[in-house]
Design an enzyme around this catalytic site. Structure first.
Site, PDB file in Angstrom:
ATOM      1  N   PRO A  98      28.145 -34.496  -2.416  1.00 36.74           N
ATOM      2  CA  PRO A  98      28.848 -34.938  -3.776  1.00 36.74           C
ATOM      3  C   PRO A  98      28.361 -36.318  -4.100  1.00 36.74           C
ATOM      4  O   PRO A  98      28.024 -37.425  -3.387  1.00 36.74           O
ATOM      5  CB  PRO A  98      30.778 -35.338  -3.586  1.00 36.74           C
ATOM      6  CG  PRO A  98      30.450 -35.147  -1.827  1.00 36.74           C
ATOM      7  CD  PRO A  98      28.783 -33.980  -1.112  1.00 36.74           C
ATOM      8  N   ALA A 101      29.798 -40.634  -2.877  1.00 37.63           N
ATOM      9  CA  ALA A 101      31.135 -40.259  -1.761  1.00 37.63           C
ATOM     10  C   ALA A 101      30.395 -41.017  -0.270  1.00 37.63           C
ATOM     11  O   ALA A 101      31.143 -40.668   0.860  1.00 37.63           O
ATOM     12  CB  ALA A 101      31.355 -38.166  -2.473  1.00 37.63           C
ATOM     13  N   LEU A 103      27.957 -40.223   1.139  1.00 33.97           N
ATOM     14  CA  LEU A 103      26.515 -38.838   1.913  1.00 33.97           C
ATOM     15  C   LEU A 103      25.308 -39.249   1.953  1.00 33.97           C
ATOM     16  O   LEU A 103      24.409 -38.180   2.510  1.00 33.97           O
ATOM     17  CB  LEU A 103      27.692 -37.106   1.585  1.00 33.97           C
ATOM     18  CG  LEU A 103      28.962 -37.686   2.653  1.00 33.97           C
ATOM     19  CD1 LEU A 103      29.570 -36.217   2.100  1.00 33.97           C
ATOM     20  CD2 LEU A 103      29.828 -37.760   3.602  1.00 33.97           C
ATOM     21  N   GLY A 104      24.830 -40.472   1.021  1.00 32.66           N
ATOM     22  CA  GLY A 104      23.610 -41.194   1.038  1.00 32.66           C
ATOM     23  C   GLY A 104      23.188 -39.649  -0.510  1.00 32.66           C
ATOM     24  O   GLY A 104      21.844 -39.038  -0.266  1.00 32.66           O
ATOM     25  N   SER A 105      24.040 -39.105  -0.879  1.00 30.57           N
ATOM     26  CA  SER A 105      23.345 -38.262  -2.149  1.00 30.57           C
ATOM     27  C   SER A 105      22.184 -38.829  -3.251  1.00 30.57           C
ATOM     28  O   SER A 105      21.072 -38.050  -3.029  1.00 30.57           O
ATOM     29  CB  SER A 105      24.389 -37.807  -2.780  1.00 30.57           C
ATOM     30  OG  SER A 105      24.432 -38.513  -4.534  1.00 30.57           O
ATOM     31  N   ALA A 107      19.659 -40.555  -1.514  1.00 27.22           N
ATOM     32  CA  ALA A 107      18.401 -41.273  -0.738  1.00 27.22           C
ATOM     33  C   ALA A 107      17.601 -39.356  -0.542  1.00 27.22           C
ATOM     34  O   ALA A 107      17.184 -39.283  -1.174  1.00 27.22           O
ATOM     35  CB  ALA A 107      18.578 -41.709   0.437  1.00 27.22           C
ATOM     36  N   ALA A 108      19.184 -38.108  -0.575  1.00 28.38           N
ATOM     37  CA  ALA A 108      19.010 -36.934  -0.401  1.00 28.38           C
ATOM     38  C   ALA A 108      18.173 -36.229  -1.641  1.00 28.38           C
ATOM     39  O   ALA A 108      16.891 -35.568  -1.447  1.00 28.38           O
ATOM     40  CB  ALA A 108      19.910 -36.547   0.040  1.00 28.38           C
ATOM     41  N   ASP A 149      20.069 -45.315   5.287  1.00 30.75           N
ATOM     42  CA  ASP A 149      20.315 -43.124   5.097  1.00 30.75           C
ATOM     43  C   ASP A 149      18.793 -43.056   4.065  1.00 30.75           C
ATOM     44  O   ASP A 149      18.942 -42.384   4.748  1.00 30.75           O
ATOM     45  CB  ASP A 149      21.091 -44.004   2.794  1.00 30.75           C
ATOM     46  CG  ASP A 149      22.348 -43.877   3.512  1.00 30.75           C
ATOM     47  OD1 ASP A 149      22.980 -44.883   4.246  1.00 30.75           O
ATOM     48  OD2 ASP A 149      22.838 -43.756   1.909  1.00 30.75           O
TER      49      ASP A 149
HETATM   50  O1  PMV Z   1      28.181 -44.443   0.620  1.00 28.99           O
HETATM   51  P1  PMV Z   1      26.312 -44.690   1.017  1.00 28.99           P
HETATM   52  O2  PMV Z   1      26.393 -43.557   1.260  1.00 28.99           O
HETATM   53  O3  PMV Z   1      25.541 -45.339  -0.011  1.00 28.99           O
HETATM   54  O4  PMV Z   1      26.049 -45.942   2.319  1.00 28.99           O
HETATM   55  C1  PMV Z   1      26.216 -47.022   1.802  1.00 28.99           C
HETATM   56  C2  PMV Z   1      26.146 -48.149   3.302  1.00 28.99           C
HETATM   57  C3  PMV Z   1      26.156 -49.280   3.241  1.00 28.99           C
HETATM   58  O5  PMV Z   1      26.621 -49.801   4.500  1.00 28.99           O
HETATM   59  C4  PMV Z   1      27.347 -49.408   2.440  1.00 28.99           C
HETATM   60  C5  PMV Z   1      25.354 -49.751   2.436  1.00 28.99           C
HETATM   61  C6  PMV Z   1      23.594 -49.368   3.054  1.00 28.99           C
HETATM   62  O6  PMV Z   1      22.886 -49.711   1.837  1.00 28.99           O
HETATM   63  O7  PMV Z   1      23.720 -49.608   4.135  1.00 28.99           O
END
Ligand code: PMV
Length: 302
Positions: A98, A101, A103-105, A107-108, A149
């Site tokens: 998703p 949310a 979970l790194g969508s 970057a993935a 990520d």
């Molecule tokens: O919400 P996500 O999956 O994009 O992860 C963000 C993680 C943070 O530490 C809030 C931002 C970052 O760039 O590390």
């Protein structure tokens, strides 16, 4: 075809943006895939077409805004792979992860596309280079990304990461017994990170405390000391609440998971919505926690 997994941050989200350590693990059960097809397309088109169910996109390359993340990535990849022009093909991106949310969508999605180009051109890139390219696009998604990520997803391994110091790959004794559940609230990382940055001086002490906690968590993780991992997750959640990264619904879901037997539970990623992770002790608890989270309004992903 190229694909990439999701990730969860176990410890240190937000603090990792300011040079503190963070720990993330890949989530192989959730993936994004990208593939080229032609389907007669090349006979009458002189452009690439991009279809992504993740963001509801169906557009030719040239119709995209020059700052649209996928277009920026395609421009980078044209140079990286020494292409005179982009393939006149359809690039279809399919996602189980998703968006917005935690979970790194973002970057993935970038990494799945990079891997598809590697397949197409026969030019392999190192995990480090894949991570660097995805990081460029993370800047559009996140504003000021830490880089955790893209690294965890490019390597597909647990990482202990500090901005400016790179990442250390960790070998865990066994996968962590984690449930991943979505609050259903979309939460753009860029906004939450920007908001915390705007109040940095009020948050600095908390950010440093989170950093200390993440550093301690590395040893505990390598020893697979589950009770201590759980305590640190709960402590990290308390600090994230102080940082204003949680929200009522996440707090409610985390409480429900703990009541149903989770030894540790916290939000993961940017917060104010998105996903939470809950650590379980045995299969019976796992089923109970999943049922309690569903009852409290979450969607179970893993
Ligand atoms: O919400 P996500 O999956 O994009 O992860 C963000 C993680 C943070 O530490 C809030 C931002 C970052 O760039 O590390």
């Amino acid at each position: 075809m190229g694909s990439a997994c999701a990730k969860v941050i176990l410890f240190g989200e937000h603090a990792v943006v300011y040079g503190e350590p963070g720990i993330a693990v890949p989530v192989p059960q959730l993936r994004i895939s990208a593939e080229f097809s032609t389907d007669g397309y090349t006979q009458y088109r002189h452009d690439m077409r991009i279809i992504s169910d993740r963001i509801g996109l169906n557009s030719s390359y040239s119709e995209l805004d020059p700052n649209q993340p996928i277009r920026r990535l395609l421009d980078l990849l044209k140079t990286e792979f020494g292409l005179r022009e982009l393939p006149h093909k359809i690039l279809t991106i399919h996602s189980d992860i998703p968006p917005e949310a935690g979970l790194g969508s973002g970057a993935a999605s970038s990494i799945a596309i990079i891997r598809t180009f590697s397949e197409e051109t026969g030019k392999a890139l190192s995990a480090q280079r894949v991570s660097e390219l995805a990081f460029e696009i993370e800047k559009i998604y996140h504003g000021t990304p830490s880089g955790i990520d893209n690294l965890v997803i490019a390597t597909g391994q647990p990482v202990f990461y500090r901005k400016g110091h790179g990442g250390e790959l960790l070998t865990l004794k066994q996968p962590l017994p984690l449930i991943i559940a979505n609050s259903g609230i979309n939460s753009p990382t860029r906004e939450v990170v920007g908001d915390i940055r705007a109040n940095f001086s009020a948050h600095e002490l908390t950010i440093r405390e989170i950093g200390k906690l993440a550093a301690a968590a590395k040893t505990v993780l390598l020893e697979n000391d589950l009770p201590r991992i759980a305590d640190l997750m709960n402590e990290n959640q308390r600090l994230l609440e102080r940082l204003s990264a949680s929200c009522e619904k996440l707090n409610h879901l985390i409480e429900a998971a703990r009541k149903a037997g989770a030894s540790g539970a916290k939000l993961t990623g940017a917060g104010r919505g998105g996903n939470l992770i809950a650590l379980y002790r045995n299969e019976a608890d796992r089923a109970r926690i999943k049922a309690a989270l569903t009852e409290a309004g979450a969607t179970i992903y893993v």
